[in-house]
Design an enzyme around this catalytic site. Structure first.
Site, mmCIF file in Angstrom:
data_model
loop_
_atom_site.group_PDB
_atom_site.id
_atom_site.type_symbol
_atom_site.label_atom_id
_atom_site.label_comp_id
_atom_site.label_asym_id
_atom_site.label_seq_id
_atom_site.Cartn_x
_atom_site.Cartn_y
_atom_site.Cartn_z
ATOM 1 N N SER A 88 0.827 -1.208 0.000
ATOM 2 C CA SER A 88 0.000 0.000 0.000
ATOM 3 C C SER A 88 0.863 1.261 0.000
ATOM 4 C CB SER A 88 -0.965 -0.053 1.195
ATOM 5 O OG SER A 88 -2.004 0.874 1.053
ATOM 6 N N ASP A 181 -1.517 14.180 12.945
ATOM 7 C CA ASP A 181 -1.500 15.505 12.319
ATOM 8 C C ASP A 181 -0.752 15.486 10.994
ATOM 9 O OD1 ASP A 181 -2.984 16.585 14.374
ATOM 10 O OD2 ASP A 181 -1.235 17.332 15.480
ATOM 11 N N HIS A 242 -7.552 -5.857 0.646
ATOM 12 C CA HIS A 242 -6.385 -4.976 0.574
ATOM 13 C C HIS A 242 -5.270 -5.418 1.516
ATOM 14 C CE1 HIS A 242 -4.022 -1.454 -0.144
ATOM 15 N NE2 HIS A 242 -4.161 -1.004 1.090
#
Length: 262
Positions: A88, A181, A242
């Site tokens: 990924s 963040d 996935h």
């Protein structure tokens, strides 16, 4: 950035070193079972990408930055080009390295359920749910999973995200081990694919492993993949989505072993 990593098997094996890189919200230990089996024949290194696992935090979360981290890691763990395996987001970072000026570090490449394309996947819901966890109100991972349920409907995804919780030894308080963040600020970079500053091609062997139940590697993208990786081969794992390596580890292990021993 120097990446935290785990090593399995002896360092001076004739078969070389395999470096395995996880995806978004993952960590090196997700690949431990497969790494240990591969270590019967190879030296294997699994690494935490920046802002994940035990690796450091940095507000830059782009593929060129991640590829630079991988180049530094490879130089640290091997004096020869490595077999590079990426899932990924880790697959995109690995492809970026193979198409960079440091391509000589990569002997061959395995890309697990991702393509060098821009996706429209939206991970903002996961980010919001993770930000919404009140760690003053939880003390067990099961409670974190429950807190995530308001924004993440799939139980398996909640369990996967909750693996990123750590507990401070002194205070006993839980917190996220991932830099939420940085991820939030770079979601467009993570789902995207940079076209600038890349080599035209990576000419060595590449295997793309797809989950048969996943849509991350679309047949319509094969021409684009072949343009960048002319020696690319494709295979799929039946019954896997996935997270191929978690759902069908034996099939992934056999596929990797066959490719690496060709």
């Amino acid at each position: 950035m120097k990446l935290a990593h785990y090593a399995f098997g002896e360092e001076n094996r004739d078969n070389g070193t395999i470096v395995i890189i996880h995806g978004l919200f993952g960590q090196a230990r997700n690949w431990t079972a497969i790494a240990r089996r591969l270590a019967e024949k190879y030296h294997v290194v699994t690494a935490d990408l920046r802002n994940h696992g035990r690796s450091g935090w940095d507000m830059e979360m782009t593929y060129p930055a991640m590829a630079g981290d991988l180049a530094e890691l490879i130089r640290d763990v091997s004096d020869q080009p490595v077999h590079l395996v990426g899932h990924s987001m880790g697959g995109k970072a690995s492809m970026m390295l193979a198409l960079s000026a440091d391509a000589e570090l990569v002997a061959d490449l395995v890309v697990v359920d991702v393509a060098p394309v821009v996706y429209d996947h939206d991970y903002s819901g996961y980010i919001s749910a993770m930000r919404g966890v009140d760690f003053d109100a939880v003390s067990r991972r099961a409670e974190v999973e429950e807190a995530l349920s308001s924004g993440v409907s799939e139980k398996g995804v909640r369990q996967f995200l909750a693996q990123n919780v750590v507990t401070d030894k002194d205070s006993g308080k839980m917190s996220w081990q991932v830099n939420i963040d940085a991820m939030a600020n770079h979601l467009d970079d993570i789902t995207g694919w940079p076209e600038d500053g890349l080599s035209d091609q990576y000419g060595r062997d590449v295997l793309f492993i797809a989950g048969a139940n996943s849509h991350y590697i679309d047949p319509k993208d094969r021409d684009h993949i072949k343009a960048l990786f002319p020696k690319a081969a494709f295979t799929s794992i039946k019954g896997a989505g996935h997270w191929v390596h978690a759902e069908k580890p034996e099939a992934v292990l056999l596929t990797l072993s066959a490719f690496l021993s060709r």
